[in-house]
Design a protein around this motif. Sequence first.
Motif, PDB file in Angstrom:
ATOM      1  N   THR A  58       0.840  -1.204   0.000  1.00 25.01           N
ATOM      2  CA  THR A  58       0.000   0.000   0.000  1.00 25.01           C
ATOM      3  C   THR A  58       0.874   1.252   0.000  1.00 25.01           C
ATOM      4  N   LEU A  59       2.157   1.110   0.345  1.00 30.67           N
ATOM      5  CA  LEU A  59       3.097   2.226   0.357  1.00 30.67           C
ATOM      6  C   LEU A  59       3.407   2.691  -1.059  1.00 30.67           C
ATOM      7  N   LYS A  60       3.328   3.985  -1.271  1.00 34.08           N
ATOM      8  CA  LYS A  60       3.733   4.591  -2.548  1.00 34.08           C
ATOM      9  C   LYS A  60       5.122   5.198  -2.374  1.00 34.08           C
ATOM     10  N   MET A  61       5.754   5.529  -3.487  1.00 32.87           N
ATOM     11  CA  MET A  61       7.067   6.158  -3.433  1.00 32.87           C
ATOM     12  C   MET A  61       7.016   7.483  -2.668  1.00 32.87           C
ATOM     13  N   SER A  62       5.887   8.187  -2.717  1.00 27.27           N
ATOM     14  CA  SER A  62       5.765   9.455  -1.982  1.00 27.27           C
ATOM     15  C   SER A  62       6.038   9.238  -0.490  1.00 27.27           C
ATOM     16  N   PRO A  75       6.203  14.295  -9.401  1.00 24.24           N
ATOM     17  CA  PRO A  75       4.872  13.667  -9.258  1.00 24.24           C
ATOM     18  C   PRO A  75       4.776  12.261  -9.872  1.00 24.24           C
ATOM     19  N   ARG A  76       5.405  12.054 -11.044  1.00 27.36           N
ATOM     20  CA  ARG A  76       5.333  10.737 -11.691  1.00 27.36           C
ATOM     21  C   ARG A  76       5.958   9.672 -10.789  1.00 27.36           C
ATOM     22  N   GLU A  77       7.091   9.998 -10.189  1.00 23.03           N
ATOM     23  CA  GLU A  77       7.780   9.046  -9.320  1.00 23.03           C
ATOM     24  C   GLU A  77       7.042   8.857  -7.997  1.00 23.03           C
ATOM     25  N   ALA A  78       6.477   9.937  -7.462  1.00 23.59           N
ATOM     26  CA  ALA A  78       5.818   9.879  -6.157  1.00 23.59           C
ATOM     27  C   ALA A  78       4.631   8.925  -6.145  1.00 23.59           C
ATOM     28  N   ASP A  79       3.987   8.775  -7.300  1.00 22.56           N
ATOM     29  CA  ASP A  79       2.773   7.960  -7.373  1.00 22.56           C
ATOM     30  C   ASP A  79       3.044   6.474  -7.611  1.00 22.56           C
ATOM     31  N   ARG A  80       4.295   6.107  -7.856  1.00 30.11           N
ATOM     32  CA  ARG A  80       4.614   4.696  -8.115  1.00 30.11           C
ATOM     33  C   ARG A  80       4.454   3.858  -6.841  1.00 30.11           C
ATOM     34  N   PRO A  81       3.927   2.632  -6.971  1.00 23.18           N
ATOM     35  CA  PRO A  81       3.854   1.757  -5.796  1.00 23.18           C
ATOM     36  C   PRO A  81       5.223   1.168  -5.459  1.00 23.18           C
ATOM     37  N   VAL A  82       5.384   0.804  -4.203  1.00 25.54           N
ATOM     38  CA  VAL A  82       6.574   0.096  -3.734  1.00 25.54           C
ATOM     39  C   VAL A  82       6.193  -1.381  -3.626  1.00 25.54           C
ATOM     40  N   MET A  83       7.099  -2.268  -4.027  1.00 26.63           N
ATOM     41  CA  MET A  83       6.844  -3.704  -3.994  1.00 26.63           C
ATOM     42  C   MET A  83       7.286  -4.339  -2.678  1.00 26.63           C
ATOM     43  N   MET A  84       6.658  -5.463  -2.337  1.00 24.18           N
ATOM     44  CA  MET A  84       7.162  -6.351  -1.299  1.00 24.18           C
ATOM     45  C   MET A  84       8.140  -7.262  -2.032  1.00 24.18           C
ATOM     46  N   MET A 125      15.662   9.588  -8.527  1.00 26.80           N
ATOM     47  CA  MET A 125      14.251   9.379  -8.852  1.00 26.80           C
ATOM     48  C   MET A 125      13.392  10.510  -8.293  1.00 26.80           C
ATOM     49  N   ALA A 126      13.702  10.960  -7.093  1.00 28.56           N
ATOM     50  CA  ALA A 126      12.910  12.017  -6.455  1.00 28.56           C
ATOM     51  C   ALA A 126      12.923  13.303  -7.273  1.00 28.56           C
ATOM     52  N   THR A 127      14.025  13.578  -7.957  1.00 27.29           N
ATOM     53  CA  THR A 127      14.120  14.800  -8.769  1.00 27.29           C
ATOM     54  C   THR A 127      13.641  14.583 -10.204  1.00 27.29           C
ATOM     55  N   GLY A 128      13.272  13.352 -10.534  1.00 32.73           N
ATOM     56  CA  GLY A 128      12.839  13.038 -11.898  1.00 32.73           C
ATOM     57  C   GLY A 128      13.998  12.734 -12.825  1.00 32.73           C
ATOM     58  N   ASP A 129      15.211  12.606 -12.258  1.00 28.86           N
ATOM     59  CA  ASP A 129      16.407  12.344 -13.067  1.00 28.86           C
ATOM     60  C   ASP A 129      16.870  10.895 -12.995  1.00 28.86           C
ATOM     61  N   GLY A 130      16.056  10.028 -12.427  1.00 28.05           N
ATOM     62  CA  GLY A 130      16.436   8.626 -12.282  1.00 28.05           C
ATOM     63  C   GLY A 130      16.273   7.857 -13.585  1.00 28.05           C
TER      64      GLY A 130
END
Length: 197
Positions: A58-62, A75-84, A125-130
């Motif tokens: 349920t955790l997102k990158m944000s 914003p694009r990176e913040a909305d990505r889900p994190v995997m188990m 990734m946080a800056t969109g440069d990842g």
Amino acid sequence: MSPRIGHTVRMDIDGSLTNQLLIAMPGMMDPNFSTTVTLICEHNDEGALGIVINRPLTLKMSGLFEQLDLADPHPREADRPVMMGGPVGTERGFVLHNASGSYENTLTVSDDIRLTLSRDVIDDMATGDGPSSTLVALGYAGWDAGQLESEMLANSWLSVPASTDIVFDMPFDQRWMSAAKTLGIDISQISPDAGHA
């Protein structure tokens, strides 16, 4: 004659599952791996390390950026889900990504896939440069020496060569079925009671 055969078997097994997708068979009893697809990132005579690629948390990158005090993430990176990524080391982050950028602690999985364990990739990734293709996971799947080979012999897993499409692009809920379909198998039709012919 037998030492030569034994040597050939070792040669075939050494590293042979790196850059393979492990598809959990329907009879997989371990809830950590039921209906999972796991990318094997490293496999040698000491064991194996993999990342589950189809179990979003349920955790997102944000939330992860916030925990790392990274303000105003892209914003694009913040909305990505994190995997188990697996049941081992769940407090540690792992980033699967395409072969772009240079990071401090990176393992080459294939020509197209890297696994980075250092924070610098998250900062980018946080800056969109990842990297343009990424999958972030908490935790990993680990096997001791010979353990994965034993599980393969026990029909716990199918394996197929990894594809960047399945690792990075495909909807998570389609990855298990689609990975098996690359073998021409409808895995939903396989009996959970695996046996040997």
